[in-house]
Design a protein around this motif. Sequence first.
Motif, PDB file in Angstrom:
ATOM      1  N   GLU A 231      83.172  42.375  48.728  1.00  0.00           N
ATOM      2  CA  GLU A 231      84.321  42.802  49.536  1.00  0.00           C
ATOM      3  C   GLU A 231      83.960  43.972  50.447  1.00  0.00           C
ATOM      4  OE1 GLU A 231      88.985  44.223  48.940  1.00  0.00           O
ATOM      5  OE2 GLU A 231      87.888  43.322  47.255  1.00  0.00           O
ATOM      6  N   ALA A 232      83.253  44.952  49.908  1.00  0.00           N
ATOM      7  CA  ALA A 232      82.845  46.103  50.717  1.00  0.00           C
ATOM      8  C   ALA A 232      81.881  45.686  51.817  1.00  0.00           C
ATOM      9  CB  ALA A 232      82.205  47.164  49.831  1.00  0.00           C
ATOM     10  N   LEU A 234      81.734  42.752  53.295  1.00  0.00           N
ATOM     11  CA  LEU A 234      82.456  42.012  54.336  1.00  0.00           C
ATOM     12  C   LEU A 234      82.951  42.949  55.429  1.00  0.00           C
ATOM     13  CD1 LEU A 234      84.616  39.330  52.460  1.00  0.00           C
ATOM     14  CD2 LEU A 234      82.826  38.906  54.146  1.00  0.00           C
ATOM     15  N   LYS A 235      83.483  44.077  55.031  1.00  0.00           N
ATOM     16  CA  LYS A 235      83.998  45.046  56.016  1.00  0.00           C
ATOM     17  C   LYS A 235      82.858  45.711  56.771  1.00  0.00           C
ATOM     18  CE  LYS A 235      88.062  46.052  53.152  1.00  0.00           C
ATOM     19  NZ  LYS A 235      88.726  47.067  52.300  1.00  0.00           N
ATOM     20  N   ARG A 236      81.809  46.077  56.052  1.00  0.00           N
ATOM     21  CA  ARG A 236      80.703  46.824  56.666  1.00  0.00           C
ATOM     22  C   ARG A 236      79.928  45.961  57.651  1.00  0.00           C
ATOM     23  NH1 ARG A 236      78.567  50.248  58.843  1.00  0.00           N
ATOM     24  NH2 ARG A 236      77.235  51.936  58.113  1.00  0.00           N
ATOM     25  N   ALA A 238      81.050  43.181  59.277  1.00  0.00           N
ATOM     26  CA  ALA A 238      81.858  42.400  60.221  1.00  0.00           C
ATOM     27  C   ALA A 238      81.312  42.412  61.656  1.00  0.00           C
ATOM     28  CB  ALA A 238      83.304  42.879  60.187  1.00  0.00           C
ATOM     29  N   GLU A 266      81.674  34.246  58.174  1.00  0.00           N
ATOM     30  CA  GLU A 266      81.215  35.579  57.771  1.00  0.00           C
ATOM     31  C   GLU A 266      79.976  35.935  58.596  1.00  0.00           C
ATOM     32  OE1 GLU A 266      80.880  36.018  53.533  1.00  0.00           O
ATOM     33  OE2 GLU A 266      82.910  35.240  53.176  1.00  0.00           O
TER      34      GLU A 266
END
Length: 301
Positions: A231-232, A234-236, A238, A266
Amino acid sequence: MTVRHFLSLMDCTQAELISLIKRGIELKSLHAQGVIYEPLKNRVLAMIFEKASTRTRVSFEAGMIQLGGQAIFLSPRDTQLGRGEPIEDSARVLSSMCDAVMIRTFDHADLETFAQYSRVPVINGLSDDLHPCQLLADMQTYLEHRGSIQGKTVAWVGDGNNMCNTFIQAAMQFDFQLRIACPEGYDPDPQFLAQAGDRVSVMRDPTEAVRGAHLINTDVWASMGQEDEAEARLKRFAPYQVTPALLDLADEQVLFMHCLPAHRGEEVSSELMEDPRSVVWDQAENRLHAQKALVEFLLVE
């Protein structure tokens, strides 16, 4: 006679690697023509899998069958390795019964220990550090589509993982420039960067990395064993998605590769997988033929 192992691209000379990928193309042609070529009759490859696999298992197993040999699949739950038998003991026993051993594992040091005690060739089917068999297929694919990669510019976009580390070694062995675009804190292993010197550059902006590149590569943002970070990540990551628009900044003859499995939407946009510049399906098939060339090289005198 000294046993040859294939734990990294550095275990072969430049000439041997080029010969291997050319041989992979020859074996692919023979297979397409329906020619029966079985130099490995009565030879057995043991395959130890501590990580899940589709392409690695099928390509090695099918490859051994096509070359006239056999492959044995071993998982930790099926063997004494999973119950704590020392690696060196397993290496001594398996190498007394089989002609080669392929291992797909987490800790690269386990591969090195196994090879130290093995009397037969040991092949790295993937470790947390390196994935050299994939790079054989990648280099074969580029050669088939565009000719020699020597002197070209290659871009890696995404995590500085085992695939990225192996591309660093490929830059040294196949003589190309590599640009790596990754978020701060996700750089490839410093030891590999140090070995490559100015052949490799690390940057944060993917548009800078791909500009004028002849080959663009990516991989999943969270590898096996990193699921709790997904999850972390995915944000970093993007801003590091590879899209057709990103490829538009590259050389007009650019190719896109991904070692698969791909997480569409992704690290790669869904439409890019089917883009004419994408060669991911040829790349996947070439795992079979490049590895046949590798096993032949290690076992046929």
